[in-house]
Enzyme design. Structure first.
Site, PDB file in Angstrom:
ATOM      1  N   GLY A  57       0.794  -1.238   0.000  1.00 55.51           N
ATOM      2  CA  GLY A  57       0.000   0.000   0.000  1.00 55.51           C
ATOM      3  C   GLY A  57       0.819   1.277   0.000  1.00 55.51           C
ATOM      4  O   GLY A  57       0.343   2.306   0.486  1.00 55.51           O
ATOM      5  N   ILE A 114      -8.434  -9.749 -10.908  1.00 60.94           N
ATOM      6  CA  ILE A 114      -9.041  -9.131 -12.095  1.00 60.94           C
ATOM      7  C   ILE A 114     -10.506  -8.829 -11.792  1.00 60.94           C
ATOM      8  O   ILE A 114     -11.213  -9.667 -11.237  1.00 60.94           O
ATOM      9  CB  ILE A 114      -8.914 -10.072 -13.313  1.00 60.94           C
ATOM     10  CG1 ILE A 114      -7.437 -10.233 -13.663  1.00 60.94           C
ATOM     11  CG2 ILE A 114      -9.687  -9.527 -14.510  1.00 60.94           C
ATOM     12  CD1 ILE A 114      -7.165 -11.154 -14.831  1.00 60.94           C
ATOM     13  N   LEU A 115     -10.930  -7.623 -12.127  1.00 64.17           N
ATOM     14  CA  LEU A 115     -12.339  -7.267 -11.919  1.00 64.17           C
ATOM     15  C   LEU A 115     -13.144  -7.794 -13.119  1.00 64.17           C
ATOM     16  O   LEU A 115     -12.715  -7.651 -14.262  1.00 64.17           O
ATOM     17  CB  LEU A 115     -12.487  -5.754 -11.813  1.00 64.17           C
ATOM     18  CG  LEU A 115     -11.814  -5.119 -10.594  1.00 64.17           C
ATOM     19  CD1 LEU A 115     -11.830  -3.595 -10.695  1.00 64.17           C
ATOM     20  CD2 LEU A 115     -12.496  -5.562  -9.296  1.00 64.17           C
ATOM     21  N   HIS A 143       0.662  -0.069 -13.302  1.00 65.61           N
ATOM     22  CA  HIS A 143       1.404  -1.300 -13.588  1.00 65.61           C
ATOM     23  C   HIS A 143       2.889  -0.964 -13.723  1.00 65.61           C
ATOM     24  O   HIS A 143       3.244   0.024 -14.374  1.00 65.61           O
ATOM     25  CB  HIS A 143       0.871  -1.948 -14.871  1.00 65.61           C
ATOM     26  CG  HIS A 143       1.534  -3.253 -15.172  1.00 65.61           C
ATOM     27  ND1 HIS A 143       1.241  -4.404 -14.469  1.00 65.61           N
ATOM     28  CD2 HIS A 143       2.501  -3.581 -16.050  1.00 65.61           C
ATOM     29  CE1 HIS A 143       1.993  -5.388 -14.926  1.00 65.61           C
ATOM     30  NE2 HIS A 143       2.774  -4.913 -15.874  1.00 65.61           N
TER      31      HIS A 143
HETATM   32  C1  GRF Z   1       3.084  -1.296  -7.610  1.00 62.80           C
HETATM   33  O1  GRF Z   1       4.413  -1.430  -8.011  1.00 62.80           O
HETATM   34  C2  GRF Z   1       2.164  -1.351  -8.798  1.00 62.80           C
HETATM   35  O2  GRF Z   1       2.772  -0.984  -9.976  1.00 62.80           O
HETATM   36  C3  GRF Z   1       1.761  -2.794  -8.871  1.00 62.80           C
HETATM   37  O3  GRF Z   1       1.747  -3.241  -7.541  1.00 62.80           O
HETATM   38  C4  GRF Z   1       2.644  -2.472  -6.756  1.00 62.80           C
HETATM   39  C5  GRF Z   1       1.933  -2.063  -5.526  1.00 62.80           C
HETATM   40  O4  GRF Z   1       2.814  -1.538  -4.573  1.00 62.80           O
HETATM   41  N1  GRF Z   1       0.507  -2.927  -9.561  1.00 62.80           N
HETATM   42  P1  GRF Z   1       2.253  -0.861  -3.257  1.00 62.80           P
HETATM   43  O5  GRF Z   1       1.368  -1.882  -2.569  1.00 62.80           O
HETATM   44  O6  GRF Z   1       1.494   0.371  -3.641  1.00 62.80           O
HETATM   45  O7  GRF Z   1       3.461  -0.543  -2.430  1.00 62.80           O
END
Ligand code: GRF
Length: 187
Positions: free
Chosen positions: A14, A90-91, A107
């Protein structure tokens, strides 16, 4: 300015959630975070919701009814945008259609390259020269949908999975908020 109500979906650490909470304190940032949703009870990110007195919901994606339950909650809170910040599920097409509002995802690659999991090992294996992150609208396909923003850096020969992760996340903390600003200006 009238802020839009937002819901952030997480599954893990998070750190993007934490960053968005901080940014949303700014009067001119277009969203106010009204709900955090996690499919993992023990996700560290839930602590950021707790610390900041933001309501949170732990969902059981195995339960048949969870999407309907969630949709009702989102409606009740007048949520205008869902931001997926490390949400590892996946939603469904049905959920996206019934929500009917903006859903975006971050991503850790330059999409359309390297969709799915194990992004950094794939990037190293393919001997990419540069990498970065992408914020995009979500559709029913994995890491698909119209791209909102991307940012990149050049890969150093000494980089490994962990340094790529750190460098990418650093970019994410500016690209995600900037994309949210862009969405409410342009779409
Ligand atoms: C991020 O690197 C994002 O790109 C990917 O998951 C990670 C989440 O990291 N989808 P965090 O939980 O916000 O630290």
């Amino acid at each position: 300015m009238v802020k839009k109500n937002a819901c952030i979906f997480i599954s893990g650490k998070g750190s993007n959630l934490k960053n968005l909470i901080n940014r949303s304190r700014d009067y001119s940032f277009p969203i106010s975070i009204k709900l955090v949703v996690s499919n993992k009870k023990k996700a560290l990110g839930v602590l950021h919701a707790k610390k900041n007195f933001i309501p949170y919901l732990i969902i059981n994606t195995k339960s048949q009814n969870f999407e309907n339950y969630l949709l009702q909650d989102l409606k009740k809170r007048n949520i205008s945008i869902i931001c997926l910040a490390g949400y590892m599920k996946i939603l469904s097409k049905k959920f996206l259609r019934n929500f009917g509002k903006k859903v975006i995802n971050i991503h850790p690659s330059l999409l359309p390259k390297f969709k799915g999991l194990n992004t950094f090992s794939k990037i190293l294996k393919h001997k990419e020269k540069k990498t970065g992150c992408t914020v995009h609208f979500v559709d029913e396909k994995l890491d698909n949908g119209k791209i909102i923003s991307q940012r990149f850096f050049f890969i150093d020969p000494s980089d490994n999975e962990e340094t790529l992760r750190q460098k990418t996340q650093k970019l994410e903390y500016s690209v995600f908020p900037e994309s949210i600003i862009k969405i409410f200006q342009n779409y």
